[in-house]
Design an enzyme around this catalytic site. Structure first.
Site, PDB file in Angstrom:
ATOM      1  N   PHE A 118       0.865  -1.184   0.000  1.00 27.87           N
ATOM      2  CA  PHE A 118       0.000   0.000   0.000  1.00 27.87           C
ATOM      3  C   PHE A 118       0.898   1.230   0.000  1.00 27.87           C
ATOM      4  CE2 PHE A 118      -4.687   0.109   1.436  1.00 27.87           C
ATOM      5  CZ  PHE A 118      -5.045  -0.899   0.570  1.00 27.87           C
ATOM      6  N   GLN A 231      -8.714  13.812   4.127  1.00 33.10           N
ATOM      7  CA  GLN A 231      -8.006  13.062   3.084  1.00 33.10           C
ATOM      8  C   GLN A 231      -8.806  13.014   1.784  1.00 33.10           C
ATOM      9  OE1 GLN A 231      -7.082   8.595   3.411  1.00 33.10           O
ATOM     10  NE2 GLN A 231      -5.092   9.612   3.385  1.00 33.10           N
ATOM     11  N   HIS A 233      -8.836  10.998  -1.560  1.00 30.57           N
ATOM     12  CA  HIS A 233      -8.273   9.771  -2.131  1.00 30.57           C
ATOM     13  C   HIS A 233      -8.020  10.004  -3.615  1.00 30.57           C
ATOM     14  CE1 HIS A 233      -7.762   5.571  -3.206  1.00 30.57           C
ATOM     15  NE2 HIS A 233      -7.784   5.257  -1.925  1.00 30.57           N
ATOM     16  N   LEU A 243     -15.176   4.532  -4.266  1.00 34.28           N
ATOM     17  CA  LEU A 243     -13.745   4.296  -4.099  1.00 34.28           C
ATOM     18  C   LEU A 243     -13.231   3.186  -5.016  1.00 34.28           C
ATOM     19  CD1 LEU A 243     -11.170   4.842  -2.344  1.00 34.28           C
ATOM     20  CD2 LEU A 243     -11.835   2.810  -1.071  1.00 34.28           C
ATOM     21  N   GLU A 246      -6.889   1.548  -3.092  1.00 30.46           N
ATOM     22  CA  GLU A 246      -5.446   1.654  -3.307  1.00 30.46           C
ATOM     23  C   GLU A 246      -4.860   0.277  -3.632  1.00 30.46           C
ATOM     24  OE1 GLU A 246      -3.763   4.343  -0.528  1.00 30.46           O
ATOM     25  OE2 GLU A 246      -1.943   3.166  -0.350  1.00 30.46           O
ATOM     26  N   ARG A 277      -1.276   8.927  -0.297  1.00 30.64           N
ATOM     27  CA  ARG A 277      -2.486   9.408  -0.970  1.00 30.64           C
ATOM     28  C   ARG A 277      -2.487  10.904  -1.250  1.00 30.64           C
ATOM     29  NH1 ARG A 277      -6.916   5.753   2.314  1.00 30.64           N
ATOM     30  NH2 ARG A 277      -6.246   3.834   1.295  1.00 30.64           N
ATOM     31  N   HIS A 342     -12.245  11.358   1.202  1.00 29.77           N
ATOM     32  CA  HIS A 342     -12.266   9.942   1.574  1.00 29.77           C
ATOM     33  C   HIS A 342     -12.242   9.694   3.068  1.00 29.77           C
ATOM     34  CE1 HIS A 342     -11.671   5.681   1.244  1.00 29.77           C
ATOM     35  NE2 HIS A 342     -10.492   5.722   1.845  1.00 29.77           N
TER      36      HIS A 342
HETATM   37  C1  LIG Z   1     -15.110   3.266   0.593  1.00 24.32           C
HETATM   38  C2  LIG Z   1     -14.156   3.183   1.735  1.00 24.32           C
HETATM   39  C3  LIG Z   1     -13.202   2.182   1.782  1.00 24.32           C
HETATM   40  C4  LIG Z   1     -12.312   2.101   2.853  1.00 24.32           C
HETATM   41  N1  LIG Z   1     -11.368   1.112   2.857  1.00 24.32           N
HETATM   42  C5  LIG Z   1     -10.496   1.047   3.899  1.00 24.32           C
HETATM   43  C6  LIG Z   1      -9.491   0.028   3.927  1.00 24.32           C
HETATM   44  O1  LIG Z   1      -9.412  -0.828   3.063  1.00 24.32           O
HETATM   45  N2  LIG Z   1      -8.631   0.024   4.979  1.00 24.32           N
HETATM   46  C7  LIG Z   1      -8.685   0.940   5.989  1.00 24.32           C
HETATM   47  O2  LIG Z   1      -7.887   0.871   6.907  1.00 24.32           O
HETATM   48  N3  LIG Z   1      -9.657   1.900   5.985  1.00 24.32           N
HETATM   49  C8  LIG Z   1     -10.554   1.965   4.978  1.00 24.32           C
HETATM   50  N4  LIG Z   1     -11.515   2.940   4.976  1.00 24.32           N
HETATM   51  C9  LIG Z   1     -11.740   3.737   6.192  1.00 24.32           C
HETATM   52  C10 LIG Z   1     -12.458   2.871   7.243  1.00 24.32           C
HETATM   53  O3  LIG Z   1     -13.374   2.019   6.617  1.00 24.32           O
HETATM   54  C11 LIG Z   1     -13.216   3.720   8.262  1.00 24.32           C
HETATM   55  O4  LIG Z   1     -12.385   4.729   8.753  1.00 24.32           O
HETATM   56  C12 LIG Z   1     -13.678   2.882   9.448  1.00 24.32           C
HETATM   57  O5  LIG Z   1     -14.346   1.735   9.016  1.00 24.32           O
HETATM   58  C13 LIG Z   1     -14.563   3.710  10.362  1.00 24.32           C
HETATM   59  O6  LIG Z   1     -15.088   2.875  11.356  1.00 24.32           O
HETATM   60  P1  LIG Z   1     -15.831   3.491  12.611  1.00 24.32           P
HETATM   61  O7  LIG Z   1     -16.225   2.356  13.468  1.00 24.32           O
HETATM   62  O8  LIG Z   1     -15.004   4.551  13.219  1.00 24.32           O
HETATM   63  O9  LIG Z   1     -17.134   4.199  12.011  1.00 24.32           O
HETATM   64  P2  LIG Z   1     -18.290   3.662  11.059  1.00 24.32           P
HETATM   65  O10 LIG Z   1     -18.069   2.303  10.541  1.00 24.32           O
HETATM   66  O11 LIG Z   1     -18.515   4.756  10.071  1.00 24.32           O
HETATM   67  O12 LIG Z   1     -19.526   3.565  12.034  1.00 24.32           O
HETATM   68  C14 LIG Z   1     -20.173   4.708  12.555  1.00 24.32           C
HETATM   69  C15 LIG Z   1     -21.358   4.263  13.367  1.00 24.32           C
HETATM   70  O13 LIG Z   1     -21.894   5.374  14.068  1.00 24.32           O
HETATM   71  C16 LIG Z   1     -23.296   5.367  13.984  1.00 24.32           C
HETATM   72  N5  LIG Z   1     -23.759   6.756  14.152  1.00 24.32           N
HETATM   73  C17 LIG Z   1     -23.283   7.868  13.559  1.00 24.32           C
HETATM   74  N6  LIG Z   1     -23.960   8.953  13.984  1.00 24.32           N
HETATM   75  C18 LIG Z   1     -24.882   8.506  14.863  1.00 24.32           C
HETATM   76  C19 LIG Z   1     -25.901   9.133  15.638  1.00 24.32           C
HETATM   77  N7  LIG Z   1     -26.133  10.464  15.596  1.00 24.32           N
HETATM   78  N8  LIG Z   1     -26.685   8.357  16.414  1.00 24.32           N
HETATM   79  C20 LIG Z   1     -26.503   7.017  16.474  1.00 24.32           C
HETATM   80  N9  LIG Z   1     -25.566   6.373  15.755  1.00 24.32           N
HETATM   81  C21 LIG Z   1     -24.762   7.110  14.978  1.00 24.32           C
HETATM   82  C22 LIG Z   1     -23.595   4.762  12.631  1.00 24.32           C
HETATM   83  O14 LIG Z   1     -24.888   4.212  12.601  1.00 24.32           O
HETATM   84  C23 LIG Z   1     -22.510   3.682  12.557  1.00 24.32           C
HETATM   85  O15 LIG Z   1     -22.964   2.519  13.204  1.00 24.32           O
HETATM   86  C24 LIG Z   1     -12.390   3.049   3.894  1.00 24.32           C
HETATM   87  C25 LIG Z   1     -13.338   4.069   3.842  1.00 24.32           C
HETATM   88  C26 LIG Z   1     -14.194   4.162   2.757  1.00 24.32           C
HETATM   89  C27 LIG Z   1     -15.135   5.330   2.691  1.00 24.32           C
END
Ligand SMILES: Cc1cc2nc3c(=O)[nH]c(=O)nc-3n(C[C@H](O)[C@H](O)[C@H](O)COP(=O)(O)OP(=O)(O)OC[C@H]3O[C@@H](n4cnc5c(N)ncnc54)[C@H](O)[C@@H]3O)c2cc1C
Length: 564
Positions: A118, A231, A233, A243, A246, A277, A342
């Protein structure tokens, strides 16, 4: 009134990993999520998760310290080196733990977990499940929780945090299905609400990534850190901005301009397409801006030389996305790509144990700025952050609730009244601004004025437009005045928070007169360590965003010029 020891807001990877820890401790725990946990944005993660396992041929010497160095360098030296150390040191055991829970990682021939290169990483260290890594991880963690004693409030939208005598003691949440408003008390509350990508047009993020956690914290007097670091992407699909991982470049994809030149050789001759990136995104945007793109919009990501077998095995999801959304089969033709928003490096200021400056409140995952990514995140480090710091957040809360008595319910009752009044004022307004158009204008202002290339006059003009949008927001009207499954109401509540935190992004960007990582100023193109080797802290005081700075935690890696 719902009363818990621990409340976790967010059912993505961070929230679920924290929930496992909290529930195993025997504390009465609830997870509140505005969508079903399996629809959380984590499900969309494609390319993989980093850990220095040293499984790839030639990468036997990889170590967590190499991983930490790449991360600090990738961050343009803004990451806190103590938190980076924790993340990288814990990475191998976190990945093995996920494997033991049942994650179906892709494998090398010898059976070990496969690892791909990566951007910005010296060794191939990104473990993956084809190009559907997030889905594998999220389903596995959710499956673990089905056996545990934990209560899920699915499709509940958290509208406010309760602050009582300087401590966060719970929250209010709207049941999206029936429109009822609920009060919750908790001895510890975790924000695990994901990023703020939806502030921007051209984003790879799902529309649910509205930065609610940052807005909830900001309103409750918790500072937001490094919000200007957003960021972009390099490779999002032209047209839809979905997306294109990468991993596609990691597997050997090339970038071409309209002269059929692999233009990355002009920018970073050594690392080429596998530069970090921020650098690749700027290179693509330059090519397009200077007339070497296609249709003045995109460049080509060419995978055709990889062959059908490799594409079908390693990048099946990318192939179907390109075919379904751009009518391009990557086996036969290059994919049209352009930079798009991103990831949110900034977020709720939190410490190495995930606590925030306000007792009782914790934050982890993409909604937080624990500062492992600094000014630019390396691909594969965010999934890692969710599981490592999700676990730590769970552990910290378990420690934090010991000897804390159940919070009073009176402040929750007052908050319920205030929130009902806020909701009613939206539901009963019958004339005014269209909510969707305010939202669309906000996204365009943010992308156009605070995008890949930033500059003072452009940003000042953007801030003026944000002020106008704030006025329009106070007059927003929605067509549905009912309470049952009123998505327009939810979108409006989200929009109020989005505009609030847009100010933190905008003011942070304007104040930082240097270029570092993802924050590139045409008028200050150099990094300025003397003035700005600092974290930005945004506070919300008297309806205004106030910017302050705090020190970066340095460590074993001296601050140097970032060369690839
Ligand atoms: C398309 C894409 C591909 C990616 N691929 C990679 C990768 O290959 N490798 C990598 O390391 N990272 C990757 N990332 C980044 C990574 O996926 C995310 O940063 C990470 O999954 C975020 O996880 P999280 O648990 O912090 O939040 P999220 O998975 O976004 O979860 C947020 C949660 O909060 C809840 N929530 C939000 N607001 C409220 C509210 N007001 N009330 C109640 N619930 C709420 C939502 O319902 C959800 O359950 C990618 C991102 C994208 C956009």
């Amino acid at each position: 009134m719902h009363q818990y020891d621990i409340i976790i807001i967010g059912g993505g990877l961070t929230g679920l990993r924290a929930a496992i820890e909290a529930s195993e401790s025997g504390n009465n725990t609830a997870v509140i999520s505005k969508v079903h946990p399996l629809r959380s944005h984590s499900v969309a993660a494609q390319g993989g998760i980093n850990a220095a396992l040293g499984n790839a041929p030639g990468a036997e010497d990889d170590s967590w310290k190499d991983h930490a160095f790449d991360t600090v360098k990738g961050s343009d030296y803004l990451a806190d080196q103590d938190t980076v150390d924790v993340m990288c040191r814990e990475a191998p055991s976190a990945v093995i733990e996920l494997e033991h829970m049942g994650v179906v990682f892709s494998r090398f021939e010898d059976g070990r977990i496969a690892q791909r290169p990566f951007g910005g990483a010296f060794f191939p260290r990104t473990c993956y499940a084809a190009d559907r890594t997030g889905r594998n991880l999220l389903h596995t963690l959710y499956e673990q929780l089905t056996d545990m004693d934990i209560t899920f409030f699915d499709e509940y939208y958290v509208t406010s945090l309760i602050r009582d005598k300087g401590r966060i003691t719970g929250c209010t949440a709207l049941n999206i299905v029936d429109g009822s408003l609920h009060g919750f008390t908790a001895k510890a509350t975790l924000l695990a609400t994901g990023g703020y990508g939806s502030l921007f047009a051209r984003s790879t993020n799902a529309p649910i990534n509205t930065g609610d956690g940052a807005a909830l914290a900001f309103r409750a007097g918790v500072p937001l850190k490094d919000m200007e670091f957003v960021q972009f992407h390099p490779t999002t699909l032209y047209g839809s901005n979905i997306l294109i991982t990468e991993g596609a470049r990691g597997e050997g994809g090339y970038l071409f301009n309209n002269k059929h030149e692999r233009f990355m050789k002009e920018y970073v001759p050594k690392a080429m397409e596998l530069s970090p990136r921020d650098i690749v995104a700027r290179a693509i945007q330059r090519e397009v801006d200077e007339g070497r793109g296609f249709e003045d919009q995109f460049v080509h990501l060419d995978l055709t030389h990889l062959g059908a077998e490799k594409i079908n095995e390693r990048l099946p999801g990318i192939r179907s996305i390109a075919m379904d959304f751009a009518v391009v089969d990557p086996i036969k033709s290059p994919i049209p790509v352009q930079p798009g928003q991103h990831y949110s490096m900034g977020g709720v200021a939190s410490s190495i144990d995930c606590s925030t400056p306000v007792p009782g409140l914790y934050a982890a995952g993409e909604c937080a700025c624990i500062s492992v990514h600094g000014a630019n995140r390396l691909g594969g480090n965010s999934l890692l952050e969710t599981v490592v710091f999700g676990k730590i957040a769970g552990e910290s809360m378990v420690k934090g609730v010991k000897n804390i008595s159940a919070p009073s319910i009176d402040p929750v009752k007052s908050a319920l009244k205030a929130e009902l009044a806020r909701i009613d004022s939206i539901l009963t307004r019958d004339k005014g601004e269209n909510m969707a158009s305010v939202k669309e204008d906000l996204k365009n202002v943010m992308f156009d004025h605070f995008g890949v290339f930033r500059e003072e006059d452009k940003m000042k003009a953007g801030i003026k437009q944000l002020e106008k949008l704030n006025e329009r927001l106070s007059r927003v009207v929605i067509n549905d005045g009912g309470r049952l499954f009123n998505q327009s109401l939810i979108y409006t509540l989200e929009l109020q928070g989005m505009l609030l935190i847009s100010n933190a992004v905008a003011q942070g960007s304007l104040s930082r007169q240097e270029s570092r990582g993802s924050h590139f100023r045409e008028d200050y193109p150099k990094r300025d360590d003397e003035k700005f080797l600092k974290h930005t802290l945004a506070y919300y005081h008297d309806n205004k965003t106030v910017i302050e700075y705090s020190d970066v935690t340095l460590g074993r890696y001296p601050v140097k010029e970032r060369v690839y």
